[in-house]
Design a protein around this motif. Structure first.
Motif, PDB file in Angstrom:
ATOM      1  N   GLY A 268       0.971  -1.181  -0.018  1.00 25.25           N
ATOM      2  CA  GLY A 268      -0.026   0.126  -0.017  1.00 25.25           C
ATOM      3  C   GLY A 268       0.979   1.321  -0.109  1.00 25.25           C
ATOM      4  N   LEU A 269       0.423   2.306  -0.429  1.00 26.45           N
ATOM      5  CA  LEU A 269       1.151   3.531  -0.594  1.00 26.45           C
ATOM      6  C   LEU A 269       0.441   4.586   0.385  1.00 26.45           C
ATOM      7  CD1 LEU A 269       1.531   3.912  -4.492  1.00 26.45           C
ATOM      8  CD2 LEU A 269       3.300   3.750  -2.870  1.00 26.45           C
ATOM      9  N   TYR A 270      -0.596   4.823   0.644  1.00 29.07           N
ATOM     10  CA  TYR A 270      -1.008   6.100   1.409  1.00 29.07           C
ATOM     11  C   TYR A 270      -0.590   6.347   2.578  1.00 29.07           C
ATOM     12  CZ  TYR A 270      -4.725   9.333   2.060  1.00 29.07           C
ATOM     13  OH  TYR A 270      -5.441  10.479   2.343  1.00 29.07           O
ATOM     14  N   THR A 271      -0.465   5.358   3.524  1.00 25.27           N
ATOM     15  CA  THR A 271       0.361   5.663   4.795  1.00 25.27           C
ATOM     16  C   THR A 271       1.705   6.079   4.694  1.00 25.27           C
ATOM     17  OG1 THR A 271      -1.200   3.852   5.820  1.00 25.27           O
ATOM     18  CG2 THR A 271       0.691   4.776   7.118  1.00 25.27           C
ATOM     19  N   PRO A 272       2.466   5.684   3.962  1.00 23.83           N
ATOM     20  CA  PRO A 272       4.077   6.170   3.861  1.00 23.83           C
ATOM     21  C   PRO A 272       3.789   7.476   3.155  1.00 23.83           C
ATOM     22  CG  PRO A 272       3.669   4.261   2.383  1.00 23.83           C
ATOM     23  CD  PRO A 272       2.390   4.080   3.525  1.00 23.83           C
ATOM     24  N   ILE A 273       3.084   7.962   2.267  1.00 20.82           N
ATOM     25  CA  ILE A 273       2.974   8.949   1.523  1.00 20.82           C
ATOM     26  C   ILE A 273       2.387  10.106   2.671  1.00 20.82           C
ATOM     27  CG2 ILE A 273       1.799  10.290  -0.251  1.00 20.82           C
ATOM     28  CD1 ILE A 273       4.017   8.715  -1.274  1.00 20.82           C
ATOM     29  N   PHE A 274       1.275   9.529   3.372  1.00 20.35           N
ATOM     30  CA  PHE A 274       0.811  10.528   4.409  1.00 20.35           C
ATOM     31  C   PHE A 274       1.882  10.965   5.216  1.00 20.35           C
ATOM     32  CE2 PHE A 274      -1.774  11.602   7.769  1.00 20.35           C
ATOM     33  CZ  PHE A 274      -2.965  12.231   7.502  1.00 20.35           C
ATOM     34  N   VAL A 275       2.581   9.983   5.967  1.00 19.12           N
ATOM     35  CA  VAL A 275       3.661  10.442   6.951  1.00 19.12           C
ATOM     36  C   VAL A 275       4.784  11.390   6.277  1.00 19.12           C
ATOM     37  CG1 VAL A 275       5.449   9.471   8.092  1.00 19.12           C
ATOM     38  CG2 VAL A 275       3.476   8.169   8.072  1.00 19.12           C
ATOM     39  N   CYS A 276       5.084  11.205   4.869  1.00 17.31           N
ATOM     40  CA  CYS A 276       6.098  11.884   4.415  1.00 17.31           C
ATOM     41  C   CYS A 276       5.538  13.207   4.118  1.00 17.31           C
ATOM     42  CB  CYS A 276       6.437  11.347   2.745  1.00 17.31           C
ATOM     43  SG  CYS A 276       7.330  10.022   2.835  1.00 17.31           S
ATOM     44  N   GLY A 277       4.391  13.483   3.933  1.00 12.91           N
ATOM     45  CA  GLY A 277       3.572  14.982   3.584  1.00 12.91           C
ATOM     46  C   GLY A 277       3.644  15.291   4.990  1.00 12.91           C
ATOM     47  N   ALA A 278       3.352  14.649   6.043  1.00 14.90           N
ATOM     48  CA  ALA A 278       3.314  15.263   7.383  1.00 14.90           C
ATOM     49  C   ALA A 278       4.641  16.011   7.869  1.00 14.90           C
ATOM     50  CB  ALA A 278       2.946  14.257   8.444  1.00 14.90           C
ATOM     51  N   ALA A 279       5.673  15.125   7.539  1.00 13.39           N
ATOM     52  CA  ALA A 279       7.262  15.373   7.938  1.00 13.39           C
ATOM     53  C   ALA A 279       7.449  16.915   7.022  1.00 13.39           C
ATOM     54  CB  ALA A 279       8.273  14.482   7.578  1.00 13.39           C
ATOM     55  N   ALA A 280       7.296  16.828   5.751  1.00 11.27           N
ATOM     56  CA  ALA A 280       7.592  17.960   4.957  1.00 11.27           C
ATOM     57  C   ALA A 280       6.737  19.436   5.641  1.00 11.27           C
ATOM     58  CB  ALA A 280       7.041  17.762   3.345  1.00 11.27           C
ATOM     59  N   GLY A 281       5.401  18.923   5.760  1.00 13.65           N
ATOM     60  CA  GLY A 281       4.594  20.013   6.385  1.00 13.65           C
ATOM     61  C   GLY A 281       5.134  20.638   7.657  1.00 13.65           C
ATOM     62  N   ARG A 282       5.642  19.791   8.456  1.00 13.88           N
ATOM     63  CA  ARG A 282       6.206  20.155   9.734  1.00 13.88           C
ATOM     64  C   ARG A 282       7.436  21.063   9.529  1.00 13.88           C
ATOM     65  NH1 ARG A 282       4.504  19.847  15.398  1.00 13.88           N
ATOM     66  NH2 ARG A 282       6.253  20.776  16.615  1.00 13.88           N
ATOM     67  N   LEU A 283       8.350  20.763   8.532  1.00 15.98           N
ATOM     68  CA  LEU A 283       9.408  21.395   8.257  1.00 15.98           C
ATOM     69  C   LEU A 283       9.278  22.727   7.727  1.00 15.98           C
ATOM     70  CD1 LEU A 283      12.391  21.379   7.829  1.00 15.98           C
ATOM     71  CD2 LEU A 283      12.098  20.252   5.868  1.00 15.98           C
ATOM     72  N   CYS A 284       8.141  22.881   6.774  1.00 12.63           N
ATOM     73  CA  CYS A 284       7.686  24.078   6.189  1.00 12.63           C
ATOM     74  C   CYS A 284       7.189  24.969   7.580  1.00 12.63           C
ATOM     75  CB  CYS A 284       6.609  24.069   5.332  1.00 12.63           C
ATOM     76  SG  CYS A 284       6.967  23.163   3.883  1.00 12.63           S
ATOM     77  N   GLY A 285       6.330  24.496   8.499  1.00 12.18           N
ATOM     78  CA  GLY A 285       5.844  25.098   9.743  1.00 12.18           C
ATOM     79  C   GLY A 285       6.947  25.793  10.374  1.00 12.18           C
ATOM     80  N   GLU A 286       7.762  24.970  10.925  1.00  9.97           N
ATOM     81  CA  GLU A 286       9.198  25.314  11.423  1.00  9.97           C
ATOM     82  C   GLU A 286       9.770  26.571  10.872  1.00  9.97           C
ATOM     83  OE1 GLU A 286       9.614  24.451  14.471  1.00  9.97           O
ATOM     84  OE2 GLU A 286       8.324  22.449  14.880  1.00  9.97           O
ATOM     85  N   LEU A 287       9.880  26.305   9.540  1.00  7.04           N
ATOM     86  CA  LEU A 287      10.759  27.348   8.877  1.00  7.04           C
ATOM     87  C   LEU A 287       9.774  28.761   9.005  1.00  7.04           C
ATOM     88  CD1 LEU A 287      11.977  25.422   5.965  1.00  7.04           C
ATOM     89  CD2 LEU A 287      13.252  26.438   7.842  1.00  7.04           C
ATOM     90  N   VAL A 288       8.432  28.637   8.756  1.00  9.41           N
ATOM     91  CA  VAL A 288       7.810  29.899   8.800  1.00  9.41           C
ATOM     92  C   VAL A 288       7.741  30.286  10.050  1.00  9.41           C
ATOM     93  CG1 VAL A 288       5.283  30.685   8.604  1.00  9.41           C
ATOM     94  CG2 VAL A 288       6.125  29.108   6.781  1.00  9.41           C
ATOM     95  N   ALA A 289       7.642  29.593  11.069  1.00 11.58           N
ATOM     96  CA  ALA A 289       7.631  30.182  12.514  1.00 11.58           C
ATOM     97  C   ALA A 289       8.904  30.901  12.901  1.00 11.58           C
ATOM     98  CB  ALA A 289       7.730  28.911  13.576  1.00 11.58           C
ATOM     99  N   VAL A 290      10.206  30.474  12.284  1.00 11.82           N
ATOM    100  CA  VAL A 290      11.164  30.992  12.636  1.00 11.82           C
ATOM    101  C   VAL A 290      11.512  32.354  11.563  1.00 11.82           C
ATOM    102  CG1 VAL A 290      13.669  31.029  12.102  1.00 11.82           C
ATOM    103  CG2 VAL A 290      12.551  28.929  12.981  1.00 11.82           C
ATOM    104  N   ALA A 291      10.854  32.561  10.222  1.00 11.23           N
ATOM    105  CA  ALA A 291      10.850  33.594   9.551  1.00 11.23           C
ATOM    106  C   ALA A 291       9.815  34.764   9.864  1.00 11.23           C
ATOM    107  CB  ALA A 291      10.499  33.180   8.150  1.00 11.23           C
TER     108      ALA A 291
END
Length: 430
Positions: A268-291
């Motif tokens: 199946g693909l959905y769960t690992p893809i979902f986790v990857c999106g969460a990690a990328a989104g968290r990274l974006c959120g941390e960068l926006v919080a710093v900026a």
């Protein structure tokens, strides 16, 4: 039994006759293969195989004498298979409503609305049964604890829109990577002749990367609990560096998921893809919080939006937004999620087919294509039908007459008329 199973079910629900793909042998192979694949620690999920398993169970039950009416009525049989797919997704996600819509989006090209009631009933019954058995859904609810007030500012909607656009482009990149890997497996003789060697190599690389890094060998539930947290993501992500850990995890998880998904295994693909999106989104959120420290950013909210956007971009399913609402138990991020999901799907659709359609193409599975919206409205019956259709009269039709018609015409089906030439139905050649 190999692969996601969703492309196979989509082909069957398009009207293709493929009994060997949903028989008892396929069911057993799918179940055993999924258990072994998941137990081996490969970067895979269970959603696609559960859809296929549901279709196999429905087909096997229809072969029992008690279900003679279902077995002999192909329309009803396809409806039961479609409903069983919704049940499989519901059990996998723990989200009956989103699961039903997801099953409709990924397994059918055209869907009869009257079948929706059967699918919804089947999905709810499956979810209730799992609860009564004392088991949690395979993808548990990731309850978030975001505060309802000051969750995000209006100006942050632009950031969420950009996440939708860029994550949609990233989804296209992932699909292109998967396509390249599939082409390599088909064109290089050493890969064609040694499928078990490929699998052993992928398992070895996965173990080699996962063993020293805790985030790579942690369950999806614990990963998402940390990524969706409104506070700190936890020591697993922050030590020694939050940005380094998230970046490495995202890159490694994407590559390992792509390598695992092209193997001849139930995956199946959905769960690992979902986790990857969460990690990328968290990274974006941390960068926006710093900026923008004055915005009082909640990085966990960006993780939720990123998970929804990336998984929707890869699978091309708008139902991802509904699934996220059910999984998190909150609607506070409804607007950002909807914006990001719609943009991710639109951007992805503009550049490539979905990951399931890509696998369907490489497996050579037949399916009913989408109609060209520019040409279909201008088509008339004269353009797609013969001017002198052959019909069979219901009265006074003998076996010799039927045999002569079959020899003279190569039609797949024939119209059946009454004594006045009025159409009353049709019959197939076989």
């Amino acid at each position: 039994a190999a692969g996601s199973g969703i492309p196979t079910v989509k082909s069957i629900l398009s009207g293709m006759y493929m009994p060997k793909h949903v028989d008892l042998r396929t069911l057993l192979a799918k179940m055993v293969g999924l258990i072994l694949s998941y137990g081996a620690g490969l970067s895979i999920g269970k959603e696609g195989p559960y859809v296929h398993i549901g279709a196999c169970v429905a087909n096997c039950l229809s072969e029992l004498p008690f279900f003679h009416r279902v077995r002999t009525n192909y329309v009803l049989k396809y409806q039961i298979i479609a409903a069983s797919c919704a049940a499989g997704v519901s059990v996998a996600f723990g989200a009956p409503i989103g699961g039903v819509i997801f099953a409709v989006e990924v397994t059918t090209t055209f869907y009869l609305i009257k079948n929706f009631q059967k699918g919804f009933f089947c999905a709810v019954a499956a979810a209730v049964f799992v609860r009564l058995m004392g088991q949690e859904p395979l993808v548990a609810f990731f309850v978030t604890d975001f505060e309802p007030f000051n969750l995000y500012q209006t100006k942050e909607l632009l950031m969420f829109a950009l996440i939708g656009v860029f994550f949609g482009m990233a989804a296209v990149g992932y699909i292109v990577l998967s396509r390249k890997l599939l082409e390599m497996r088909r064109h290089y003789k050493i890969l064609v002749d040694h499928p078990y060697g490929q699998l052993m190599a992928v398992a070895f690389v996965t173990a080699l990367i996962a063993f020293p890094f805790k985030s790579m060998r942690t369950s999806e539930r614990r990963l998402l609990d940390g990524l969706f947290s409104a506070e700190s993501a936890g020591p697993m992500w922050t030590e020694p560096s939050l940005y380094l850990n998230l970046s490495f995890f995202l890159l490694a998880k994407l590559v390992l998921t792509a390598l695992s998904s092209v193997q001849e295994l139930p995956i199946g693909l959905y769960t690992p893809i979902f986790v990857c999106g969460a990690a990328a989104g968290r990274l974006c959120g941390e960068l926006v919080a710093v900026a923008f420290p004055e915005w009082d950013v909640v990085p966990g909210g960006y993780a939720v939006v990123g998970a929804a956007a990336f998984s929707a971009g890869v699978t091309r399913t708008l139902s991802t937004s509904v699934i996220v609402f059910e999984l998190t138990g909150q609607l506070h991020h409804a607007m950002p999620i909807l914006i990001a999901v719609i943009l991710a799907v639109a951007v992805g659709q503009a550049f490539s087919p979905s990951i399931y359609d890509t696998f369907m193409e490489f497996k050579g599975l037949p399916a009913m294509p989408d109609f060209d919206p520019d040409r279909a409205p201008r088509l008339s019956a004269r353009e797609v039908m013969r001017t002198m259709p052959m019909s069979l009269p219901r009265e006074h039709l003998t076996y010799l007459m039927a045999e002569e018609v079959l020899r003279q015409y190569d039609h797949d089906s024939f119209a059946v008329t009454d004594a006045h030439g009025i159409l009353i139905g049709s019959t197939k050649r076989y």
